[in-house]
Design a protein around this motif. Structure first.
Motif, PDB file in Angstrom:
ATOM      1  N   THR A  49      23.126 -52.121  77.954  1.00  0.00           N
ATOM      2  CA  THR A  49      22.447 -53.400  77.923  1.00  0.00           C
ATOM      3  C   THR A  49      21.880 -53.713  79.304  1.00  0.00           C
ATOM      4  O   THR A  49      22.156 -53.016  80.290  1.00  0.00           O
ATOM      5  CB  THR A  49      23.396 -54.531  77.491  1.00  0.00           C
ATOM      6  OG1 THR A  49      24.439 -54.653  78.481  1.00  0.00           O
ATOM      7  CG2 THR A  49      24.032 -54.226  76.140  1.00  0.00           C
ATOM      8  N   ALA A  50      21.121 -54.794  79.373  1.00  0.00           N
ATOM      9  CA  ALA A  50      20.488 -55.144  80.643  1.00  0.00           C
ATOM     10  C   ALA A  50      21.522 -55.429  81.728  1.00  0.00           C
ATOM     11  O   ALA A  50      21.276 -55.174  82.914  1.00  0.00           O
ATOM     12  CB  ALA A  50      19.572 -56.352  80.448  1.00  0.00           C
ATOM     13  N   ALA A  51      22.683 -55.946  81.347  1.00  0.00           N
ATOM     14  CA  ALA A  51      23.704 -56.277  82.342  1.00  0.00           C
ATOM     15  C   ALA A  51      24.291 -55.046  83.012  1.00  0.00           C
ATOM     16  O   ALA A  51      24.952 -55.163  84.049  1.00  0.00           O
ATOM     17  CB  ALA A  51      24.821 -57.084  81.688  1.00  0.00           C
ATOM     18  N   VAL A  52      24.069 -53.874  82.444  1.00  0.00           N
ATOM     19  CA  VAL A  52      24.592 -52.641  83.034  1.00  0.00           C
ATOM     20  C   VAL A  52      23.814 -52.258  84.294  1.00  0.00           C
ATOM     21  O   VAL A  52      24.351 -51.607  85.198  1.00  0.00           O
ATOM     22  CB  VAL A  52      24.541 -51.499  81.999  1.00  0.00           C
ATOM     23  CG1 VAL A  52      24.901 -50.161  82.630  1.00  0.00           C
ATOM     24  CG2 VAL A  52      25.469 -51.797  80.824  1.00  0.00           C
ATOM     25  N   ALA A  53      22.556 -52.662  84.366  1.00  0.00           N
ATOM     26  CA  ALA A  53      21.669 -52.197  85.431  1.00  0.00           C
ATOM     27  C   ALA A  53      22.265 -52.342  86.834  1.00  0.00           C
ATOM     28  O   ALA A  53      22.220 -51.383  87.626  1.00  0.00           O
ATOM     29  CB  ALA A  53      20.322 -52.913  85.339  1.00  0.00           C
ATOM     30  N   PRO A  54      22.855 -53.495  87.193  1.00  0.00           N
ATOM     31  CA  PRO A  54      23.414 -53.593  88.553  1.00  0.00           C
ATOM     32  C   PRO A  54      24.613 -52.695  88.803  1.00  0.00           C
ATOM     33  O   PRO A  54      25.026 -52.523  89.956  1.00  0.00           O
ATOM     34  CB  PRO A  54      23.817 -55.084  88.645  1.00  0.00           C
ATOM     35  CG  PRO A  54      23.060 -55.776  87.571  1.00  0.00           C
ATOM     36  CD  PRO A  54      22.923 -54.778  86.482  1.00  0.00           C
ATOM     37  N   ARG A  55      25.170 -52.116  87.733  1.00  0.00           N
ATOM     38  CA  ARG A  55      26.370 -51.284  87.864  1.00  0.00           C
ATOM     39  C   ARG A  55      26.082 -49.786  87.875  1.00  0.00           C
ATOM     40  O   ARG A  55      27.001 -48.977  88.044  1.00  0.00           O
ATOM     41  CB  ARG A  55      27.324 -51.582  86.700  1.00  0.00           C
ATOM     42  CG  ARG A  55      27.802 -53.019  86.616  1.00  0.00           C
ATOM     43  CD  ARG A  55      28.806 -53.302  87.693  1.00  0.00           C
ATOM     44  NE  ARG A  55      29.496 -54.574  87.499  1.00  0.00           N
ATOM     45  CZ  ARG A  55      30.439 -55.033  88.290  1.00  0.00           C
ATOM     46  NH1 ARG A  55      30.817 -54.308  89.328  1.00  0.00           N
ATOM     47  NH2 ARG A  55      31.016 -56.192  88.067  1.00  0.00           N
ATOM     48  N   VAL A  56      24.838 -49.421  87.655  1.00  0.00           N
ATOM     49  CA  VAL A  56      24.516 -48.008  87.477  1.00  0.00           C
ATOM     50  C   VAL A  56      24.918 -47.183  88.690  1.00  0.00           C
ATOM     51  O   VAL A  56      25.488 -46.084  88.566  1.00  0.00           O
ATOM     52  CB  VAL A  56      23.014 -47.831  87.171  1.00  0.00           C
ATOM     53  CG1 VAL A  56      22.616 -46.361  87.242  1.00  0.00           C
ATOM     54  CG2 VAL A  56      22.697 -48.389  85.782  1.00  0.00           C
ATOM     55  N   ALA A  57      24.665 -47.698  89.878  1.00  0.00           N
ATOM     56  CA  ALA A  57      24.992 -46.941  91.095  1.00  0.00           C
ATOM     57  C   ALA A  57      26.486 -46.698  91.236  1.00  0.00           C
ATOM     58  O   ALA A  57      26.904 -45.705  91.844  1.00  0.00           O
ATOM     59  CB  ALA A  57      24.461 -47.680  92.329  1.00  0.00           C
ATOM     60  N   GLU A  58      27.303 -47.582  90.657  1.00  0.00           N
ATOM     61  CA  GLU A  58      28.755 -47.422  90.717  1.00  0.00           C
ATOM     62  C   GLU A  58      29.264 -46.410  89.699  1.00  0.00           C
ATOM     63  O   GLU A  58      30.332 -45.809  89.883  1.00  0.00           O
ATOM     64  CB  GLU A  58      29.455 -48.753  90.457  1.00  0.00           C
ATOM     65  CG  GLU A  58      29.046 -49.901  91.365  1.00  0.00           C
ATOM     66  CD  GLU A  58      29.613 -51.212  90.852  1.00  0.00           C
ATOM     67  OE1 GLU A  58      30.741 -51.208  90.324  1.00  0.00           O
ATOM     68  OE2 GLU A  58      28.922 -52.235  90.960  1.00  0.00           O
ATOM     69  N   PHE A  59      28.504 -46.242  88.600  1.00  0.00           N
ATOM     70  CA  PHE A  59      29.014 -45.437  87.496  1.00  0.00           C
ATOM     71  C   PHE A  59      29.092 -43.955  87.852  1.00  0.00           C
ATOM     72  O   PHE A  59      30.047 -43.271  87.476  1.00  0.00           O
ATOM     73  CB  PHE A  59      28.146 -45.629  86.250  1.00  0.00           C
ATOM     74  CG  PHE A  59      28.648 -44.869  85.052  1.00  0.00           C
ATOM     75  CD1 PHE A  59      29.755 -45.311  84.341  1.00  0.00           C
ATOM     76  CD2 PHE A  59      28.027 -43.699  84.640  1.00  0.00           C
ATOM     77  CE1 PHE A  59      30.232 -44.613  83.238  1.00  0.00           C
ATOM     78  CE2 PHE A  59      28.488 -42.990  83.538  1.00  0.00           C
ATOM     79  CZ  PHE A  59      29.594 -43.448  82.835  1.00  0.00           C
ATOM     80  N   GLY A  60      28.088 -43.438  88.568  1.00  0.00           N
ATOM     81  CA  GLY A  60      28.083 -42.010  88.891  1.00  0.00           C
ATOM     82  C   GLY A  60      29.326 -41.553  89.626  1.00  0.00           C
ATOM     83  O   GLY A  60      30.016 -40.616  89.187  1.00  0.00           O
ATOM     84  N   PRO A  61      29.691 -42.194  90.740  1.00  0.00           N
ATOM     85  CA  PRO A  61      30.933 -41.795  91.429  1.00  0.00           C
ATOM     86  C   PRO A  61      32.175 -41.979  90.569  1.00  0.00           C
ATOM     87  O   PRO A  61      33.098 -41.157  90.616  1.00  0.00           O
ATOM     88  CB  PRO A  61      30.953 -42.719  92.648  1.00  0.00           C
ATOM     89  CG  PRO A  61      29.521 -43.090  92.879  1.00  0.00           C
ATOM     90  CD  PRO A  61      28.913 -43.164  91.523  1.00  0.00           C
TER      91      PRO A  61
END
Length: 491
Positions: free
Chosen positions: A392-404
């Motif tokens: 969802t749109a709310a995920v966007a600010p978290r994307v950089a955190e998800f990879g690590p």
């Protein structure tokens, strides 16, 4: 938990309002987070400031309005018609289109919309003693639920293990003289891919059969993605042969829970959806949907949400979501041993593991331990087990955190190794029939896996491994009984 909560919902003496709300907030602390972009299933968060408050206020305005009689509450009728019109216009219907006479109804959710689509198709053919529906195996389980409730036979169609889509030729081969409905998904929930709707609708039309497009999951987003330049294949009323479409407003329209729209190409197709009954001494009953009494709250909240966001808001949210999907997909590609099960084309990232030392169910647990709540999907008919992310749109600010976090979780899952269940338990799961299960056996099995009274455990890898080992019918019985253990009254 407070003393009042332990003694049940009906205390001897009433409890002050502030304390009741405090109790509810305390109970909610055990829930998954509905906001913040870390829950990839069940909820749809646009991350728009003030939208929750608007929807809650609008809901309160009509919470006690009853949709049973539209003549008694014309405000609700006006808002329902407006929601249907908005959905129809977005999905290729309305004045100036090839489907100018689209009509529809607001339902409580996608499952009700699909049940009603099947009901309308079934009841339009009273001459058939054994009606049937043709549904790809990737179609939502609510089609099977509809078939079960309505005593309609379900004819499943396989999907290609690479494209994850059904072939129109296989759909055509499954159609019989008793077939009343053919289904397609836009997109499918599990993998987020759009079925070849135009081809499926064509073979359905050639056979004189209705074609329903289940766009409940992502149908509200696909038109905006197309406007942004995405190569979205035709799937809506612009496709000849599509006779009905369902789309959930409580998903990517970001309305509160309890609102879906079922559209029919014309009023004649919708007619058999209704239920009317006058052969009793009470009021004459006529229902367009399954329920009779309906709270106006969800409809009013959805109306307020659409009015507030508008086309420009939905286009912006679709762009933000598209970018988040791309970022999450890149994070998966960057981890050795993981691969995307399908290249994302909507709002889903679905991946699997090619490394036999990496247990996906353990990986899901490790992600949960790090605050990322994903959805495991069991292997099915040649398709591997996978991890589903609804974005969802709310995920966007978290994307950089998800990879690590994903890389850490994969390393931890490899270090832990795959779940190994006792051989006797696996043998039991493979040999038992649903009829052989006893209440004591199920209770003991559930307790041994950490299930029972109270919330489910945080680590579910052993449970999912056992479910994966069990035949489908046994798996269903185990799920029913396990949930039954959770749903017990508090006294």
């Amino acid at each position: 938990m407070t003393d009042t909560a332990r003694t049940g919902a009906l205390p001897v003496e009433g409890v002050p309002a502030a304390r009741v709300l405090d109790e509810i907030r305390a109970l909610r602390e055990a829930d998954r987070p509905t906001h913040g972009g870390r829950l990839f299933a069940y909820v749809y968060d646009p991350g728009v400031a003030g939208l929750d408050e608007l929807a809650q206020a609008a809901h309160a305005e009509s919470a006690h309005v009853n949709g049973l009689d539209p003549t008694a509450f014309p405000s609700l009728l006006a808002m329902e018609n407006a929601l249907v019109g908005a959905a129809a216009r977005l999905l290729g219907g309305g004045p100036g289109t090839s489907a100018p006479d689209v009509v529809g109804s607001v339902t409580s959710g996608g499952t009700e919309s699909l049940i009603l689509a099947v009901k309308a198709a079934r009841d339009a053919r009273p001459d058939l003693a054994g009606p049937r529906i043709v549904v790809p195996v990737s179609g939502h389980a609510a089609f099977a639920k509809a078939a079960h409730y309505l005593r309609v036979a379900l004819d499943p169609v396989p999907v290609d293990p690479v494209t994850l889509r059904p072939a129109a030729a296989d759909v055509a081969a499954a159609i019989r003289p008793e077939t009343v409905l053919v289904a397609a998904s836009a997109p499918s929930y599990a993998h987020g891919v759009v079925d070849p709707v135009a081809e499926i609708a064509a073979v359905a039309a050639a056979a004189g059969v209705r074609c329903h497009v289940d766009a409940c999951f992502g149908g509200w987003t696909l038109p905006w993605l197309r406007r942004l330049g995405a190569p979205v294949p035709p799937f809506d009323f612009a496709v000849p042969g599509v006779t009905s479409i369902s789309v959930d407003l409580h998903k990517y329209a970001y309305a509160p829970k309890g609102v879906s729209v079922l559209l029919h190409r014309d009023p004649e197709l919708r007619g058999s959806q209704f239920f009317a009954y006058a052969d009793w001494p009470g009021y004459t009953m006529v229902n367009p949907v399954i329920t009779s009494t309906r709270s106006g709250g969800p409809i009013t909240a959805a109306y307020a949400t659409l009015r507030h966001l508008g086309e420009d808001g939905y286009l912006r949210l679709a762009a933000v979501t598209r970018d988040a999907v791309a970022g999450l997909a890149d994070a998966v590609r960057a981890v050795d041993g993981l691969r995307l099960l399908a290249e994302p084309e909507s709002t889903v990232v679905c991946f699997t593991a090619d490394d036999p030392g990496l247990d996906l169910f353990v990986l899901v647990d490790e992600l949960t331990a790090r605050g990322w709540h994903t959805q495991p999907q069991l292997a099915y008919a040649g398709l591997p087990a996978s991890v589903h992310l609804t974005v969802t749109a709310a995920v966007a600010p978290r994307v950089a955190e998800f990879g690590p976090a994903l890389a850490e979780a994969v390393a931890a899952a490899r270090a832990a190794g795959p779940v190994v269940l006792p051989p006797e338990l696996l043998a039991l799961a493979g040999s038992l029939t649903p009829e052989a299960l006893t209440a004591d056996l199920i209770a003991g099995l559930a307790a041994g896996l950490g299930l029972g009274a109270g919330p489910a455990p945080d680590r579910m890898a052993a449970v999912n491994t056992l479910l994966q080992a069990a035949p489908v019918r046994l798996r269903e019985r185990l799920l029913v009984e396990s949930v039954g253990l959770l749903q017990r009254p508090t006294w």
